[in-house]
Write an enzyme that holds these catalytic residues in place. Structure first.
Site, PDB file in Angstrom:
ATOM      1  N   GLU A   8       4.130  -5.758 -15.322  1.00 43.32           N
ATOM      2  CA  GLU A   8       5.215  -4.932 -14.809  1.00 43.32           C
ATOM      3  C   GLU A   8       6.305  -5.899 -14.402  1.00 43.32           C
ATOM      4  O   GLU A   8       6.155  -6.653 -13.440  1.00 43.32           O
ATOM      5  CB  GLU A   8       4.773  -4.095 -13.613  1.00 43.32           C
ATOM      6  CG  GLU A   8       5.856  -3.105 -13.209  1.00 43.32           C
ATOM      7  CD  GLU A   8       5.912  -2.821 -11.729  1.00 43.32           C
ATOM      8  OE1 GLU A   8       6.474  -1.790 -11.357  1.00 43.32           O
ATOM      9  OE2 GLU A   8       5.424  -3.631 -10.923  1.00 43.32           O
ATOM     10  N   ASP A  48       1.030  -6.189 -11.573  1.00 40.32           N
ATOM     11  CA  ASP A  48       2.066  -5.649 -10.692  1.00 40.32           C
ATOM     12  C   ASP A  48       3.164  -6.694 -10.433  1.00 40.32           C
ATOM     13  O   ASP A  48       2.865  -7.850 -10.127  1.00 40.32           O
ATOM     14  CB  ASP A  48       1.387  -5.269  -9.369  1.00 40.32           C
ATOM     15  CG  ASP A  48       2.258  -4.395  -8.482  1.00 40.32           C
ATOM     16  OD1 ASP A  48       2.587  -3.279  -8.893  1.00 40.32           O
ATOM     17  OD2 ASP A  48       2.606  -4.849  -7.377  1.00 40.32           O
ATOM     18  N   HIS A 104       3.344   6.003 -12.191  1.00 40.84           N
ATOM     19  CA  HIS A 104       3.179   6.519 -10.821  1.00 40.84           C
ATOM     20  C   HIS A 104       4.382   6.224  -9.925  1.00 40.84           C
ATOM     21  O   HIS A 104       4.383   6.629  -8.764  1.00 40.84           O
ATOM     22  CB  HIS A 104       1.929   5.892 -10.217  1.00 40.84           C
ATOM     23  CG  HIS A 104       2.079   4.400 -10.059  1.00 40.84           C
ATOM     24  ND1 HIS A 104       2.142   3.552 -11.149  1.00 40.84           N
ATOM     25  CD2 HIS A 104       2.242   3.630  -8.970  1.00 40.84           C
ATOM     26  CE1 HIS A 104       2.312   2.318 -10.711  1.00 40.84           C
ATOM     27  NE2 HIS A 104       2.376   2.331  -9.396  1.00 40.84           N
ATOM     28  N   ASP A 105       5.372   5.502 -10.422  1.00 42.51           N
ATOM     29  CA  ASP A 105       6.569   5.199  -9.632  1.00 42.51           C
ATOM     30  C   ASP A 105       7.774   6.034 -10.072  1.00 42.51           C
ATOM     31  O   ASP A 105       8.850   5.926  -9.473  1.00 42.51           O
ATOM     32  CB  ASP A 105       6.973   3.723  -9.798  1.00 42.51           C
ATOM     33  CG  ASP A 105       5.988   2.765  -9.166  1.00 42.51           C
ATOM     34  OD1 ASP A 105       5.280   3.170  -8.220  1.00 42.51           O
ATOM     35  OD2 ASP A 105       5.927   1.606  -9.623  1.00 42.51           O
ATOM     36  N   ASP A 115      -5.430  -2.710 -12.216  1.00 40.61           N
ATOM     37  CA  ASP A 115      -4.172  -3.198 -11.685  1.00 40.61           C
ATOM     38  C   ASP A 115      -4.430  -4.533 -10.992  1.00 40.61           C
ATOM     39  O   ASP A 115      -5.368  -4.655 -10.201  1.00 40.61           O
ATOM     40  CB  ASP A 115      -3.633  -2.180 -10.662  1.00 40.61           C
ATOM     41  CG  ASP A 115      -2.182  -1.840 -10.915  1.00 40.61           C
ATOM     42  OD1 ASP A 115      -1.344  -2.745 -10.777  1.00 40.61           O
ATOM     43  OD2 ASP A 115      -1.898  -0.670 -11.234  1.00 40.61           O
TER      44      ASP A 115
HETATM   45  O1  TEU Z   1       6.259  -1.511  -8.347  1.00 39.94           O
HETATM   46  C1  TEU Z   1       7.269  -2.478  -8.259  1.00 39.94           C
HETATM   47  C2  TEU Z   1       8.581  -1.925  -8.250  1.00 39.94           C
HETATM   48  O2  TEU Z   1       9.497  -2.530  -8.719  1.00 39.94           O
HETATM   49  C3  TEU Z   1       8.717  -0.580  -7.633  1.00 39.94           C
HETATM   50  O3  TEU Z   1       8.466  -0.686  -6.284  1.00 39.94           O
HETATM   51  C4  TEU Z   1      10.037  -0.073  -7.846  1.00 39.94           C
HETATM   52  O4  TEU Z   1      11.000  -0.818  -7.195  1.00 39.94           O
HETATM   53  C5  TEU Z   1      10.066   1.289  -7.270  1.00 39.94           C
HETATM   54  O5  TEU Z   1       8.845   1.922  -7.461  1.00 39.94           O
HETATM   55  C6  TEU Z   1      11.086   2.072  -7.951  1.00 39.94           C
HETATM   56  O6  TEU Z   1      11.006   3.290  -7.386  1.00 39.94           O
HETATM   57  C7  TEU Z   1       4.960  -1.927  -8.203  1.00 39.94           C
HETATM   58  C8  TEU Z   1       4.045  -0.729  -8.175  1.00 39.94           C
HETATM   59  O7  TEU Z   1       4.107  -0.060  -9.395  1.00 39.94           O
HETATM   60  C9  TEU Z   1       4.399   0.132  -7.009  1.00 39.94           C
HETATM   61  O8  TEU Z   1       3.662   1.313  -6.965  1.00 39.94           O
HETATM   62  C10 TEU Z   1       4.186  -0.672  -5.755  1.00 39.94           C
HETATM   63  O9  TEU Z   1       4.637   0.049  -4.641  1.00 39.94           O
HETATM   64  C11 TEU Z   1       4.916  -2.014  -5.800  1.00 39.94           C
HETATM   65  O10 TEU Z   1       4.760  -2.692  -7.033  1.00 39.94           O
HETATM   66  C12 TEU Z   1       4.370  -2.940  -4.741  1.00 39.94           C
HETATM   67  O11 TEU Z   1       3.086  -3.359  -5.083  1.00 39.94           O
END
Ligand code: TEU
Ligand code: CA
Length: 535
Positions: free
Chosen positions: A250, A197, A319-320, A97
């Protein structure tokens, strides 16, 4: 010949939750090493590891305090080198990442920037307040103002995510140089690329007030701006193009047009992106407002991206995101619906990504209260919606349905204590359904979700038409999607029923693989049945 990153299935590991080898309750590199053979057997060819760098863990590693080391919770740099080598020897490549929109507020750069020390003074986005208020009206991804006051510096800093994640200043060329250095650091150690990210928000064109929106006020000033394209081109030209590697961005709030710009070849930027439109099939407004899942909304978004982007990623989990089988599947058909969703991920055109546990049909977690929830985003949103006087029941339902922690409960390896994830107390609770859903049980059951994933991945790995064939929509109804993949005279058709009812379809041919183990189609698909048919 297809480049290797189009040829292989990717498996995402969330290291904290994957396998804990030393019993401290946190997954680690030794744990991943112990599972490489099983991943090889599953058939995946690339691993994406969520961040393992030193971090105070305000956002589980997405707040990095040192880009060129490994968090002691996970192991050492030597362990990481061993993991890269051991994976290679099994023909598995590793991507890491790359989190460069922000650092942790515990990063030494930030400490020096707070003190105004050169050359770090302008590494971050600092501004004076306006009459004792933040510099503008922007709001962040986790809710609330995107600015935080810093006493030492006597200014506000911008953080589009948690307070402990200050945004880097991409108007400063020194920042870009630091990023190039850290990218080379890992590529030189043998990693095969990066998952980047929130990579389409790096450059902020201006810091003017944003158009007031229900969420992400200010985003028109930083989403996919020309400055970000320039940075990506520079990183590609000076670093990425010199390695046998790929990147997956992403990218938040992108359209197919923007995705095509971000992945164009000349000048190169990213190799592929994650888009999110299909993640809105059961929610809206940055996910927090649940709505009833309608398969057609999912199908429509998937098809749109299949048709409009030449090479995209295909995924239903990360994971989100809450677990796909809990969102788009059916508790009355847990195994069937998990398999039907697997068919979508692995037979659409593009690089397929499977998230740990998805291949077992893991489900959302029945959290009992906010004390069981670890995620900073969930806690922020729960507190913010309280200040907005939303009813408690509604707020709790939002968390149950949408908390990112649904994806982050420990991997369910077996039926022993803590699902075989750890001999100690896991950092987050284990889903109580591990007695039914776990790897060891599924490994010995020829009808299991895991075995189905294995078959499906093997089929894809051996099939040029599934890997590179064109996509054509054949039909789309309220709950059945039918499409065709074709390459040089070979054609496969895929039909997926995401409903509890049998559905009639006009599709014939020899069945190559079916969720229900059938050999011939007779004009009906059973509930949650999916079939791949040779034409
Ligand atoms: O996620 C970016 C992002 O857009 C998410 O925060 C999204 O808004 C949210 O998860 C929706 O529920 C990335 C990573 O994947 C995330 O784990 C991080 O928290 C975030 O960036 C900050 O680095
Ligand atoms: Ca551990």
């Amino acid at each position: 010949m297809l480049p290797w990153w189009k040829d292989r299935v990717v498996y995402q590991i969330y290291p904290r939750s994957f396998c804990d080898a030393n019993g401290d309750g946190i997954g680690d590199i030794a744990g991943i090493l112990s599972k490489l053979d099983v991943l090889r057997e599953l058939g995946v060819g690339i691993l994406w590891l969520s961040p393992m760098y030193p971090s105070p863990n305000e956002d589980n590693g997405y707040d990095i305090s040192n880009y060129c080391d490994i968090h002691p919770d996970f192991g050492t740099l030597a362990d990481m080198d061993a993991l890269i080598a051991e994976a290679r020897s099994r023909d598995i490549r590793i991507i890491m990442d790359l989190v460069i929109n922000h650092t942790s507020s515990q990063h030494p750069w930030f400490a020096k920037s707070c003190r105004g020390e050169e050359p770090y003074r302008d590494y971050y986005i600092w501004r004076d307040g306006k009459n004792g208020r933040p510099p503008n009206n922007w709001t962040g991804f986790f809710g609330g103002s995107a600015w935080e006051w810093n006493e030492q510096r006597g200014q506000y800093y911008l953080h589009l995510f948690a307070k402990g994640q200050p945004d880097l200043n991409y108007d400063n060329p020194a920042v870009i140089d630091e990023v190039k250095k850290l990218m080379r650091f890992w590529l030189d150690r043998g990693i095969a690329g990066f998952r980047c990210d929130v990579i389409n928000i790096l450059h902020k064109t201006s810091l003017k007030n944003g158009f007031p929106l229900p969420a992400l006020t200010g985003s028109e000033h930083y989403l996919s701006q020309p400055g970000t394209h320039r940075i990506l081109q520079e990183l590609y030209r000076d670093v990425l193009s010199q390695y046998d590697c790929f990147t997956v961005g992403e990218t938040v709030l992108v359209t197919p047009r923007i995705a095509n710009e971000l992945t164009r070849q000349d000048p190169g930027e990213l190799t592929m992106v994650f888009s999110f439109e299909h993640m809105d099939a059961d929610c809206f407004l940055l996910k927090w407002f649940p709505r009833k899942f309608r398969p057609k909304r999912l199908f429509r978004a998937l098809v749109k991206w299949q048709e409009q982007v030449p090479w995209n990623t295909v995924y239903l989990e990360n994971h989100d995101q809450p677990r796909s089988v809990s969102r788009f599947g059916d508790p009355a058909y847990p195994s069937e619906s998990a398999k039907a969703l697997a068919v979508l991920v692995l037979t659409l055109r593009g690089t397929a990504f499977v998230f740990e546990g998805e291949e077992l049909g893991m489900t959302n977690m029945p959290f009992g209260s906010m004390d069981d929830v670890r995620d900073v985003e969930s806690h922020n949103v729960y507190a913010l919606t309280e200040r907005l006087h939303l009813p408690k029941k509604y707020r709790w339902n939002m968390i149950l349905k949408k908390s990112r922690d649904n994806a982050r409960t420990p991997m369910q390896w077996n039926d022993s204590s803590n699902a075989g994830f750890s001999a100690g107390e896991p950092w987050i609770g284990v889903n109580p359904n591990y007695h039914e859903i776990n790897f060891e049980k599924e490994y010995v059951d020829p009808q299991s979700v895991w075995r189905f994933y294995q078959k499906l991945i093997a089929l894809r790995n051996a099939s040029d038409v599934l890997k590179q064939g064109s996509f054509r929509l054949l039909s789309m109804t309220g709950s059945v999607l039918v499409y065709e993949r074709a390459l040089e005279g070979e054609t496969l058709a895929v039909a997926v029923n995401l409903s509890r009812r049998s559905r009639r379809i006009a599709l014939t041919g020899d069945v190559v693989l079916s969720t229900h183990g059938r050999c011939a189609l007779d004009g009906t698909l059973l509930p949650y049945e999916a079939c791949i048919v040779r034409r």
